[in-house]
Design an enzyme around this catalytic site. Structure first.
Site, mmCIF file in Angstrom:
data_model
loop_
_atom_site.group_PDB
_atom_site.id
_atom_site.type_symbol
_atom_site.label_atom_id
_atom_site.label_comp_id
_atom_site.label_asym_id
_atom_site.label_seq_id
_atom_site.Cartn_x
_atom_site.Cartn_y
_atom_site.Cartn_z
ATOM 1 N N SER A 136 0.872 -1.174 0.000
ATOM 2 C CA SER A 136 0.000 0.000 0.000
ATOM 3 C C SER A 136 0.909 1.224 0.000
ATOM 4 C CB SER A 136 -0.939 -0.015 1.212
ATOM 5 O OG SER A 136 -0.222 -0.250 2.397
ATOM 6 N N PHE B 143 12.959 14.472 10.760
ATOM 7 C CA PHE B 143 11.628 13.906 10.929
ATOM 8 C C PHE B 143 11.677 12.832 12.023
ATOM 9 C CE2 PHE B 143 7.938 11.706 8.589
ATOM 10 C CZ PHE B 143 7.020 12.504 9.245
ATOM 11 N N HIS C 283 3.773 -1.169 3.722
ATOM 12 C CA HIS C 283 3.183 0.144 3.442
ATOM 13 C C HIS C 283 4.328 1.123 3.173
ATOM 14 C CE1 HIS C 283 0.131 3.309 3.661
ATOM 15 N NE2 HIS C 283 1.000 4.022 4.352
ATOM 16 N N GLU D 213 1.366 5.591 0.631
ATOM 17 C CA GLU D 213 0.848 6.857 1.186
ATOM 18 C C GLU D 213 1.273 8.027 0.305
ATOM 19 O OE1 GLU D 213 1.266 8.160 5.525
ATOM 20 O OE2 GLU D 213 2.417 9.715 4.473
ATOM 21 N N ASP E 134 -0.888 15.862 15.809
ATOM 22 C CA ASP E 134 0.091 16.394 16.763
ATOM 23 C C ASP E 134 -0.511 17.540 17.565
ATOM 24 O OD1 ASP E 134 2.286 14.725 16.279
ATOM 25 O OD2 ASP E 134 2.777 15.830 14.450
#
Ligand code: FAD
Length: 303
Positions: free
Chosen positions: A21, A225, A275, A23, A115
């Site tokens: 999958s 990140f 993913h 994103e 967040d």
């Protein structure tokens, strides 16, 4: 039975058993929109199980997320899932988004808290008229319609969490509320993920916990990140990209080999459901899928 153990072919198994999958995030401007569509068109023939489109916390991408979901569904026929956060929004506002997904034919939502509004590291304060937790949001989604609900999972625990066990309690609450699948935060050390699967299983969690794979498009951005999300950057990973700041071609080769090694190791451990955080770029994700033996329809072959 644990669904994660259920899908455990050996590396030589047919790639038909592999499931992927992807994103994407909604394009920020009209100028970068073509980049996303080229990416989707390149990856669509790999027949992903589903693709997801992120949602800016506080609803900042509300229209763009919906428009992207609508176009994916219309132009590619792929099964598209919309992310949705509940931070900084009333329950009515969030329910409106759920209904807009429903009206657009979207039947799969990736439910998230989002967040804290002051940024990562700040204390999270639920909206006084909003969904207090992600579990509440999952319940709200299920109350509105027949949605498949995916949630997040954190093999290295969420930065706000006091312990991995407390984090697993939060995941369990989301499952009890109706989530049927989780996607993990990205990680680079597979052992952390395997240990997490064991702990989740011991906690009675048996839904699929899809490993989130982040091909490293830009090492420094990834490291920043990771620092925010609590993901570890192993020393070996930093070493592989060391000295390549001005050498994008070599960086891409290294990135493909790092992600392929990770995916093959997961496969060797019986994980066959991946993913990919594509960052709206097809090249690395496509190359890794190709290495895994995931080809265009009719072209699948053993990995
Ligand atoms: P949850 O899993 O609900 O909770 C995270 C942590 O908060 C818990 O581990 C715990 O420490 C604490 N907590 C929550 N509830 C309780 C409670 N009842 N009691 C005590 N502590 C509690 N962000 C976006 O803005 N848009 C996106 O599209 C997006 N997509 C994402 C997709 C994935 C796969 C992942 C892994 C993350 C995504 N995020 C996104 C980031 C996410 O919003 C943040 O990590 C956020 O800080 C937590 O949201 P969550 O739903 O994961 O939280």
């Amino acid at each position: 039975m644990n669904d994660n153990a259920d899908l455990r072919p050996s590396r030589s198994a047919s790639s038909d058993a592999l499931r992927v999958s992807f994103e994407f995030f909604p394009p920020k401007t009209a100028e970068v929109e073509p980049v996303l569509w080229e990416t989707i068109q390149r990856l669509a023939p790999l027949k992903p199980d589903f693709v997801t489109v992120t949602y800016g916390a506080g609803g900042s991408t509300r229209e763009r997320t919906l428009a992207t979901l609508e176009r994916i569904t219309r132009d590619t026929g792929l099964h598209a899932a919309g992310h949705l956060t509940c931070v900084g929004a009333t329950r009515d506002e969030v329910d409106d988004v759920i209904r807009s997904y429903q009206a657009a034919g979207i039947r799969h939502i990736v439910a998230l808290r989002g967040d804290p509004q002051g940024g990562v590291g700040e204390r999270y304060i639920p909206h006084p008229h909003g969904y207090a937790t992600t579990a509440d949001l999952v319940r709200g989604i299920r109350a509105i319609g027949e949605f498949d609900v995916t949630v997040s999972a954190y093999p290295e625990k969420h930065p706000e969490s006091t312990s991995l066990d407390a984090d697993l309690d939060v995941l369990k609450a989301k499952i009890d509320a109706g989530a049927t699948r989780a996607i993990t935060q990205f990680f680079f050390d597979n052992e952390l993920y395997f240990r997490y699967l064991d702990r989740a299983l011991a906690r009675g969690i048996s839904i699929p916990l899809l490993p989130g794979i982040l091909p490293v498009q830009n090492f420094h951005q990834t490291a920043n990140f990771a620092a925010k999300t609590g993901a570890t950057i192993p020393a070996w990973l930093a070493d592989r990209f060391d000295g390549l700041d001005h050498d994008p071609a070599t960086r891409r080769l290294i990135a493909a080999s790092v992600a392929a090694e990770q995916a093959f190791d997961l496969l060797d451990h019986g994980i066959s459901n991946f993913h990919f955080y594509t960052m709206n770029r097809a090249e690395l994700t496509f190359a890794i899928c190709h290495l895994l033996g995931i080809r265009q329809k009719g072209e699948r072959r053993a990995a």
